[in-house]
Write a protein that holds these residues in place. Structure first.
Motif, mmCIF file in Angstrom:
data_model
loop_
_atom_site.group_PDB
_atom_site.id
_atom_site.type_symbol
_atom_site.label_atom_id
_atom_site.label_comp_id
_atom_site.label_asym_id
_atom_site.label_seq_id
_atom_site.Cartn_x
_atom_site.Cartn_y
_atom_site.Cartn_z
ATOM 1 N N VAL A 148 0.959 -1.359 0.002
ATOM 2 C CA VAL A 148 -0.058 0.036 -0.051
ATOM 3 C C VAL A 148 0.844 1.197 0.209
ATOM 4 C CG1 VAL A 148 -1.717 1.140 1.052
ATOM 5 C CG2 VAL A 148 -1.684 -1.174 1.406
ATOM 6 N N PHE A 149 0.641 2.038 -0.841
ATOM 7 C CA PHE A 149 1.278 3.325 -1.106
ATOM 8 C C PHE A 149 0.547 4.695 -1.101
ATOM 9 C CE2 PHE A 149 3.505 0.273 -3.354
ATOM 10 C CZ PHE A 149 4.592 0.385 -2.911
ATOM 11 N N THR A 150 1.005 5.753 -0.659
ATOM 12 C CA THR A 150 0.249 6.981 -0.747
ATOM 13 C C THR A 150 0.943 7.829 -1.715
ATOM 14 O OG1 THR A 150 -0.216 7.065 1.438
ATOM 15 C CG2 THR A 150 -0.101 9.206 0.649
ATOM 16 N N VAL A 151 0.304 8.595 -2.705
ATOM 17 C CA VAL A 151 0.868 9.126 -3.803
ATOM 18 C C VAL A 151 0.231 10.647 -3.732
ATOM 19 C CG1 VAL A 151 0.838 9.379 -6.416
ATOM 20 C CG2 VAL A 151 1.046 7.120 -5.224
ATOM 21 N N ARG A 152 1.081 11.596 -3.741
ATOM 22 C CA ARG A 152 0.506 12.796 -3.687
ATOM 23 C C ARG A 152 0.992 13.514 -5.035
ATOM 24 N NH1 ARG A 152 1.628 11.769 1.694
ATOM 25 N NH2 ARG A 152 -0.033 12.202 3.175
ATOM 26 N N ALA A 153 0.198 14.136 -5.784
ATOM 27 C CA ALA A 153 0.311 14.410 -7.146
ATOM 28 C C ALA A 153 0.088 16.128 -7.072
ATOM 29 C CB ALA A 153 -0.424 14.022 -8.197
ATOM 30 N N GLY A 154 0.903 17.125 -7.714
ATOM 31 C CA GLY A 154 0.345 18.093 -7.875
ATOM 32 C C GLY A 154 1.852 18.816 -8.604
ATOM 33 N N ASP A 155 2.501 19.842 -7.993
ATOM 34 C CA ASP A 155 3.795 20.533 -8.667
ATOM 35 C C ASP A 155 4.827 19.342 -8.793
ATOM 36 O OD1 ASP A 155 2.622 22.828 -8.850
ATOM 37 O OD2 ASP A 155 3.332 23.750 -7.181
ATOM 38 N N GLU A 156 4.778 18.294 -8.029
ATOM 39 C CA GLU A 156 5.494 17.042 -8.078
ATOM 40 C C GLU A 156 4.844 15.937 -7.740
ATOM 41 O OE1 GLU A 156 8.720 17.700 -5.297
ATOM 42 O OE2 GLU A 156 7.483 18.244 -3.417
ATOM 43 N N LEU A 157 5.555 14.895 -7.769
ATOM 44 C CA LEU A 157 4.854 13.496 -7.384
ATOM 45 C C LEU A 157 5.729 13.021 -6.183
ATOM 46 C CD1 LEU A 157 2.511 11.750 -8.513
ATOM 47 C CD2 LEU A 157 4.281 10.429 -9.353
ATOM 48 N N GLY A 162 2.724 3.209 2.872
ATOM 49 C CA GLY A 162 1.800 3.248 3.733
ATOM 50 C C GLY A 162 0.413 3.849 3.396
ATOM 51 N N GLU A 163 -0.755 3.503 4.071
ATOM 52 C CA GLU A 163 -2.068 4.241 3.693
ATOM 53 C C GLU A 163 -2.341 5.602 3.715
ATOM 54 O OE1 GLU A 163 -6.556 2.537 4.331
ATOM 55 O OE2 GLU A 163 -4.829 1.709 5.274
ATOM 56 N N PRO A 164 -2.836 6.426 3.012
ATOM 57 C CA PRO A 164 -3.373 7.743 3.114
ATOM 58 C C PRO A 164 -4.516 7.907 4.110
ATOM 59 C CG PRO A 164 -4.267 7.080 0.995
ATOM 60 C CD PRO A 164 -3.247 5.869 1.598
ATOM 61 N N ALA A 165 -4.439 9.133 4.702
ATOM 62 C CA ALA A 165 -5.618 9.138 5.720
ATOM 63 C C ALA A 165 -6.956 9.350 5.041
ATOM 64 C CB ALA A 165 -5.237 10.276 6.603
ATOM 65 N N ASP A 166 -6.935 10.221 3.998
ATOM 66 C CA ASP A 166 -8.192 10.790 3.399
ATOM 67 C C ASP A 166 -7.817 10.783 1.852
ATOM 68 O OD1 ASP A 166 -10.803 11.500 2.731
ATOM 69 O OD2 ASP A 166 -10.315 13.663 3.759
ATOM 70 N N PRO A 167 -7.694 9.880 1.190
ATOM 71 C CA PRO A 167 -7.383 9.899 -0.316
ATOM 72 C C PRO A 167 -8.613 10.458 -1.208
ATOM 73 C CG PRO A 167 -8.005 7.637 0.227
ATOM 74 C CD PRO A 167 -8.023 8.509 1.500
ATOM 75 N N ASP A 168 -8.272 11.099 -2.157
ATOM 76 C CA ASP A 168 -9.385 11.525 -3.180
ATOM 77 C C ASP A 168 -9.531 10.199 -3.713
ATOM 78 O OD1 ASP A 168 -9.159 14.590 -3.175
ATOM 79 O OD2 ASP A 168 -7.324 14.144 -3.218
ATOM 80 N N ALA A 169 -8.783 9.289 -4.174
ATOM 81 C CA ALA A 169 -9.146 8.256 -4.961
ATOM 82 C C ALA A 169 -8.277 7.099 -4.538
ATOM 83 C CB ALA A 169 -9.003 8.396 -6.570
ATOM 84 N N THR A 170 -8.937 5.780 -4.485
ATOM 85 C CA THR A 170 -8.074 4.685 -4.197
ATOM 86 C C THR A 170 -7.798 3.616 -5.590
ATOM 87 O OG1 THR A 170 -8.482 4.812 -1.820
ATOM 88 C CG2 THR A 170 -7.842 2.693 -2.751
ATOM 89 N N ILE A 171 -6.736 3.158 -5.805
ATOM 90 C CA ILE A 171 -6.551 2.290 -6.950
ATOM 91 C C ILE A 171 -6.141 1.177 -6.642
ATOM 92 C CG2 ILE A 171 -5.012 2.271 -9.229
ATOM 93 C CD1 ILE A 171 -4.556 5.324 -9.034
ATOM 94 N N ARG A 172 -6.763 0.302 -6.835
ATOM 95 C CA ARG A 172 -6.373 -1.313 -6.485
ATOM 96 C C ARG A 172 -6.329 -1.905 -7.694
ATOM 97 N NH1 ARG A 172 -10.882 0.194 -3.511
ATOM 98 N NH2 ARG A 172 -10.443 0.210 -1.006
ATOM 99 N N ALA A 173 -5.055 -2.769 -7.811
ATOM 100 C CA ALA A 173 -4.934 -3.295 -9.168
ATOM 101 C C ALA A 173 -3.762 -4.598 -9.084
ATOM 102 C CB ALA A 173 -4.195 -2.280 -10.338
ATOM 103 N N ASP A 174 -3.526 -5.592 -9.740
ATOM 104 C CA ASP A 174 -2.450 -6.265 -9.714
ATOM 105 C C ASP A 174 -1.340 -5.668 -10.490
ATOM 106 O OD1 ASP A 174 -2.191 -7.174 -12.773
ATOM 107 O OD2 ASP A 174 -4.288 -7.638 -12.329
ATOM 108 N N PRO A 175 -0.100 -5.829 -10.157
ATOM 109 C CA PRO A 175 1.164 -5.170 -10.731
ATOM 110 C C PRO A 175 1.157 -5.111 -12.411
ATOM 111 C CG PRO A 175 1.894 -6.338 -8.900
ATOM 112 C CD PRO A 175 0.347 -6.679 -9.154
ATOM 113 N N ASP A 176 0.645 -6.143 -13.048
ATOM 114 C CA ASP A 176 0.821 -5.963 -14.409
ATOM 115 C C ASP A 176 -0.237 -4.995 -15.143
ATOM 116 O OD1 ASP A 176 2.594 -8.115 -14.567
ATOM 117 O OD2 ASP A 176 1.277 -9.708 -14.842
#
Length: 207
Positions: A148-157, A162-176
């Protein structure tokens, strides 16, 4: 001379000295596996499965000896020992991302070889173009198998384990499927919750 530098090029060039520090086989891949946050030894083994356990342990000792990695015990209830990058070790991130960008343009690179989840997330950082980002900053949860990862996007990535507290969206997928959508720009079905437009904006900024 420390044990970690018992093998050296004996060259006064700073590039040669950098290779004295991180040029042994598996060393930079260990650093890669720790860029997004601490890991237990077993998790490091999963990230570099072709490295023998004794070789992996030796590389960790070498990187500790040169001040790039340290060990830390987690508090209760886990009480596990993890490895993490020091501030000096974290300085290798832009170097590894640049090396990855250089490597992905090689005609000799295998496009079918296994790629770990940390590598997939680091590929996002390599591909992310702030000039193509549109709209307000967004926070994503990314779940790939058991990671599980937290990704923050804007002026940089910015990506952290770890898990985000309040994500705008959650993406679940297999790696492929994640690789197909976010690295090679293919159309695949993903398990999404939250703001689908935010996910489309992320795809547009990395492909």
């Amino acid at each position: 001379m420390t044990d970690a530098l018992s093998r050296t090029y004996g060259d006064g060039c700073a590039i040669a000295h950098a290779l004295d520090l991180v040029g042994e086989r598996w060393a930079l891949l260990v650093v890669r596996e720790l860029l997004l946050g601490p890991k237990r030894f077993s998790d490091l083994q999963a990230g570099v499965p072709n490295a023998r356990p004794n070789m992996l342990a030796q590389r960790l000792r070498d990187l500790e000896g040169t001040g790039l990695v340290r060990r830390r015990k987690l508090g209760p209830p886990a009480r596990a020992q993890v490895y993490e990058l020091t501030e000096r070790g974290q300085e290798l991130e832009p170097i590894l991302l640049a090396l990855g960008d250089w490597g992905r343009r090689s005609p000799l690179m295998s496009r079918d070889a296994r790629i770990g989840t940390d590598s997939l997330l680091l590929a996002l950082k390599t591909h992310f173009d702030p000039g193509r980002w549109r709209g307000a900053p967004a926070v994503y949860g990314v779940e790939l198998d058991d990671d599980v990862f937290t990704v923050r996007a804007g002026d940089e990535l910015v990506i952290q384990r770890g898990e985000p507290a309040d994500p705008d969206a959650t993406i679940r997928a297999d790696p492929d499927n994640f690789r197909a959508v976010f690295v090679t720009g293919q159309q695949r079905e993903l398990d999404l919750t939250g703001d689908e437009d935010a996910v489309r904006r992320l795809v547009a900024a990395v492909t």
